[in-house]
Design a protein around this motif. Sequence first.
Motif, PDB file in Angstrom:
ATOM      1  N   ILE A   1     -10.656   7.565  -0.821  1.00 23.32           N
ATOM      2  CA  ILE A   1     -10.055   6.817   0.282  1.00 23.32           C
ATOM      3  C   ILE A   1      -9.700   5.398  -0.178  1.00 23.32           C
ATOM      4  O   ILE A   1     -10.508   4.719  -0.834  1.00 23.32           O
ATOM      5  N   SER A   2      -8.523   4.960   0.205  1.00 22.10           N
ATOM      6  CA  SER A   2      -8.115   3.555  -0.015  1.00 22.10           C
ATOM      7  C   SER A   2      -7.255   3.118   1.156  1.00 22.10           C
ATOM      8  O   SER A   2      -6.725   3.951   1.893  1.00 22.10           O
ATOM      9  N   ASN A   3      -7.133   1.816   1.356  1.00 21.89           N
ATOM     10  CA  ASN A   3      -6.335   1.242   2.446  1.00 21.89           C
ATOM     11  C   ASN A   3      -6.768   1.784   3.813  1.00 21.89           C
ATOM     12  O   ASN A   3      -5.927   2.051   4.679  1.00 21.89           O
ATOM     13  N   PHE A   4      -8.067   1.962   3.961  1.00 20.66           N
ATOM     14  CA  PHE A   4      -8.573   2.542   5.217  1.00 20.66           C
ATOM     15  C   PHE A   4      -8.393   1.558   6.374  1.00 20.66           C
ATOM     16  O   PHE A   4      -8.676   0.382   6.259  1.00 20.66           O
ATOM     17  N   LYS A   5      -7.931   2.091   7.514  1.00 20.16           N
ATOM     18  CA  LYS A   5      -7.752   1.271   8.698  1.00 20.16           C
ATOM     19  C   LYS A   5      -7.956   2.163   9.928  1.00 20.16           C
ATOM     20  O   LYS A   5      -7.398   3.246  10.005  1.00 20.16           O
ATOM     21  N   GLN A   6      -8.762   1.687  10.862  1.00 18.35           N
ATOM     22  CA  GLN A   6      -8.975   2.420  12.102  1.00 18.35           C
ATOM     23  C   GLN A   6      -8.352   1.643  13.249  1.00 18.35           C
ATOM     24  O   GLN A   6      -8.694   0.487  13.507  1.00 18.35           O
ATOM     25  N   HIS A   7      -7.419   2.264  13.936  1.00 19.89           N
ATOM     26  CA  HIS A   7      -6.697   1.635  15.025  1.00 19.89           C
ATOM     27  C   HIS A   7      -7.625   1.408  16.216  1.00 19.89           C
ATOM     28  O   HIS A   7      -8.661   2.069  16.369  1.00 19.89           O
TER      29      HIS A   7
END
Length: 449
Positions: free
Chosen positions: A35-41
């Motif tokens: 996983i990279s650039n993980f973002k949770q809205h």
Amino acid sequence: MSELKPLTITALTKYIKRKFDVDPHLQDVWLKGEISNFKQHSRGHMYFTLKDEHARMSAVMFSSQNKNLPFTPENGMKVLARGEVSVYEGSGNYQLYIRDMQPDGVGSLHLAYEQLKNKLEGEGLFDPRIKKPLPLYPNLVGVVTSPTGAAVRDIMTTIKRRYPVAQIILIPALVQGDRAPASIVSGIKKAKDINADVLIIGRGGGSIEELWGFNDEKVARAIYESTLPIISAVGHETDFTIADFVADMRAPTPTAAAELAVPNLTEVLERISQRKIRLTRAISSHITAKKTRLERTEKSYAFRYPTKLLEQKEQQLDLLLDRLHKESKRIAMRKEEKFSYIKRRLLTHHPYARLKEADRERERLTRLLQKDITTVLNAKKMLLSSQMAKLNALSPLKIMERGYSLVYNEEEKLVKSTKGVAKGETVTLRLKDGSIDCLVEDIRSGENE
């Protein structure tokens, strides 16, 4: 040259997306990556990039899919992701729409764990109704674990502190690695050979790979088939293995397993002391009650004046004997009266008396019958004579005695008129004493002919 008809970007993107969506190989894929650039809205959707050494791709996991994830994804975490590959039309990029995700290295083990758990549960190995109860006061406690781990020290220390009268036998076993299942199974069998009262199997905490020996099917079946009650104490409180579900009791930690296996001797002695006091009080109360009853009995009239009591009893005996004699005579008289009554009834209905009465009745009926027969016979004789007289008066024979005869033609029919015969015909004349055959030579009719 024909006129060119260029496509719009939107049309081409839609075309490519349809190609992706109808390809069965892209509808259900497992991908392994970091996983990279993980973002949770803020709405819960997860957006990140999956990559390996040579490539990367966009991925999205919507909140409806990720709300039950047992872990929180982070950058740098290696995962196994399952989903479908499609095209996001807004940017024209293809990406993975994830339905399920597991940490890499644990995913395959977790799948095997769930499959084995479902299988054994379906066979009834987890049924609480077959769990064996733990002994209240075990003499011998078997422990199957690593002899060098912290778990064995915790177990032994706890048992010696709580219940020092119990004997502890350590059955060394491998609790990690490929050879761990066979070693654990062997330890369970040895515990039966030494006649242990209860058996503890387990180890300290660790990763799922380190605890995997207790998720083996052979270990589960050995626990299920054991005649000894088994306590499973594997890992920490949040760790659950197949052995925990099959065992008769599951302890969250090795220390807790030791506390379940043996009672607290201090508490046992306290209960014994309390029950001893209660028993002493109960016995004392019972003895006091018996003494009081004995004293009351000793002061009773029977013990103070036994001679007078005996005399009273003698007098009562005489009265009872008199009553018995009178009652016996009364009963005997009633029986004799009943016997006489039955005898009279028997004589009245004796077969001999009934036979004589029947014989007399037979003679009477015979006389009546003979009288009736004579009367009827005489009447019939008189009627017969009358009828015979009438019959003789009308008989043709009587007429023929006066000179008359009967004429019969050749057909044996009586001739009553001259028309009944023909000239030249033979007729028969019957007289009172015979018959005459005659030939008709002439026929005359009328009185003057």
